[in-house]
Design a protein around this motif. Structure first.
Motif, short mmCIF file in Angstrom:
data_model
loop_
_atom_site.label_atom_id
_atom_site.label_comp_id
_atom_site.label_asym_id
_atom_site.label_seq_id
_atom_site.Cartn_x
_atom_site.Cartn_y
_atom_site.Cartn_z
N LEU A 24 -1.05 25.14 74.79
CA LEU A 24 -1.23 25.75 76.10
C LEU A 24 0.13 25.83 76.79
O LEU A 24 0.88 24.84 76.84
N ASP A 26 2.66 27.71 80.09
CA ASP A 26 2.73 28.34 81.41
C ASP A 26 3.05 29.82 81.24
O ASP A 26 3.95 30.18 80.48
N THR A 33 2.22 23.13 78.76
CA THR A 33 1.63 22.83 80.07
C THR A 33 0.29 22.12 79.92
O THR A 33 -0.67 22.71 79.40
N SER A 35 -3.36 21.02 80.77
CA SER A 35 -4.43 21.61 81.56
C SER A 35 -5.63 20.68 81.49
O SER A 35 -6.61 20.95 80.78
N GLU A 37 -8.09 19.94 83.47
CA GLU A 37 -9.41 20.45 83.87
C GLU A 37 -10.00 21.33 82.77
O GLU A 37 -11.20 21.26 82.47
N LEU A 38 -9.16 22.17 82.16
CA LEU A 38 -9.63 23.03 81.08
C LEU A 38 -10.12 22.20 79.90
O LEU A 38 -11.19 22.44 79.34
N THR A 57 -4.01 17.26 76.23
CA THR A 57 -4.44 18.27 77.20
C THR A 57 -3.54 19.49 77.19
O THR A 57 -3.65 20.35 78.06
N THR A 58 -2.66 19.59 76.21
CA THR A 58 -1.84 20.79 76.03
C THR A 58 -2.30 21.60 74.83
O THR A 58 -1.57 22.47 74.35
N ALA A 88 -8.48 29.93 78.72
CA ALA A 88 -7.13 29.55 79.10
C ALA A 88 -6.63 30.37 80.28
O ALA A 88 -6.07 29.83 81.24
N ALA A 91 -7.83 29.28 83.50
CA ALA A 91 -7.21 28.04 83.97
C ALA A 91 -5.72 28.22 84.26
O ALA A 91 -5.02 27.25 84.57
N GLY A 92 -5.23 29.46 84.14
CA GLY A 92 -3.84 29.73 84.48
C GLY A 92 -2.83 29.41 83.40
O GLY A 92 -1.64 29.22 83.67
N VAL A 93 -3.27 29.39 82.14
CA VAL A 93 -2.36 29.12 81.03
C VAL A 93 -2.58 30.16 79.92
O VAL A 93 -3.56 30.90 79.94
#
Length: 376
Positions: A24, A26, A33, A35, A37-38, A57-58, A88, A91-93
């Motif tokens: 993941l 940015d 990055t 994430s 929550e994702l 979490t990446t 993704a 979630a902004g990634v």
């Protein structure tokens, strides 16, 4: 999580499924990055049936359903990538489809808060914490563990060549490693990775697993990280050696070759043909050479004991699989996919070309971010 189980007692090679792991990043900087929550949503199974969490979490993992044809597999892979990409993006990634991130490192990672992953860190400590690589795994349906073991024993000499066709990790922690698949070397630090010795029978496999459990190396067979293994809970043999393929076509090619190889090797086992037994040291040399040079030079043949042009080695594999592929109407497609791979090179070659063109590791990362029509 692995692809949906193949139906019990299936014909050898009737089914195939693929898992892919993605980093993941940015959207602006392409930096690795987290994430949380994702990934938490993936842990709760809220991102769809094809998207799952990974140890950090990446990363996200995708898993196809059970497929019976290459067309079905291609459709499943397309849907899985699209499902993961949509999650993704929400979630902004973005998803980066390579086995290593070109300039980020393990310090940017956060372990996924889940009992399975926390237990992995407890058992393997820094090895798990510094696991900043991603892979591609292929499951092929087999009727029983005995068949899986027979295939595993015979597949060992072919694994380096399959690896050479998938390299996507030339950069690690901001440096050109000199390898097409540095993931292979990084992964090799673990005590239970690589090409296993011949197991002989299902009982032999269970004996090895019991020994590794007794040693505390693994908790159970689901944590065997060999390049090929019987699945611990599915009627499949699982090939785990490949880097993540940026191009979807290369995933289809890798899975097609693996499935055909399983069918051919299972037939040899049925005919009681002898198991090839190259020395482990020579297999390690072949694996290292494949990880270093990929398709760009020469590979080491662990059976013949000499170097061979990489493309000639691929052609040799196609010749061995030709009858099986032709019988199932897959030969033309596979040969076309091989020629495409020869023409454009591996993902590692693409990344190095981006670096030579721009001297900018962000541009290297951009070359393997999913989202362009040419890639998926």
């Amino acid at each position: 999580m692995e692809p949906t189980a193949c139906r019990p007692r299936a014909e050898v090679g009737a089914t195939v499924g693929v898992e892919e792991e993605f980093h993941l990043v940015d959207p602006a900087t392409l930096a690795l990055t987290p994430s949380p929550e994702l990934v938490a949503a993936a842990v709760r199974h809220e991102l769809g049936d094809r998207v799952h969490p990974e140890i950090t979490t990446t990363q996200l993992e995708t898993a196809t359903g059970v497929c019976r044809s290459l067309d079905e597999l291609r459709a499943e892979l397309t849907a899985a990538r699209a499902q993961a990409r949509a999650a993704a993006t929400g979630a902004g990634v973005l998803l980066l489809a390579a086995s290593t991130h070109p300039f980020a490192g393990w310090r940017e990672q956060v372990i996924t808060p889940d009992p399975r992953y926390e237990a992995m860190v407890d058992r393997w400590a820094a090895l798990a914490v510094r696991q900043d690589i991603a892979g591609c795994h292929v499951h092929v349906g087999v009727p029983d563990v005995g068949t899986a073991v027979a295939v595993l024993d015979r597949a060992r000499p072919y694994l380096p060549l399959l690896l050479a066709m998938t390299g996507s990790s030339p950069f690690h922690d901001g440096a050109d490693t000199g390898y097409e698949s540095y993931r292979t070397l990084w992964w090799g630090r673990w005590p239970h990775t690589g090409i296993p010795e011949p197991l002989g029978t299902a009982a032999g496999y269970r004996e090895v697993v019991d020994g590794l459990v007794a040693a505390g190396v693994v908790g159970d067979a689901s944590h065997l990280y060999w390049d090929v293994r019987p699945s611990s809970h599915l009627p499949t043999v699982e090939f785990r050696l490949a880097d993540v393929c940026t191009e979807l076509d290369d995933v289809v090619l890798h899975a097609a070759l693996v499935r055909s190889l399983v069918r051919v090797l299972a037939a040899r086992a049925e005919r009681e043909e002898p198991v090839p037994r190259p020395r482990r040291e020579l297999l390690r040399a072949a694996r290292w050479r494949a990880a270093r040079d990929g398709l760009g030079g020469q590979l080491f043949d662990p059976l013949a004991g000499g170097l061979v042009d990489a493309r000639a080695a691929v052609e040799g594999l196609l010749a061995e699989l030709a009858d099986d592929l032709a019988d199932r109407g897959e030969e033309d497609e596979v040969r076309n996919l091989v020629q495409q791979l020869f023409g454009r090179g591996t993902s590692a070659a693409r990344q190095r070309a981006a670096w030579q063109r721009t001297a900018d590791l962000r541009q290297v990362a951009a070359s393997v971010v999913l989202g362009g029509a040419a890639r998926d």
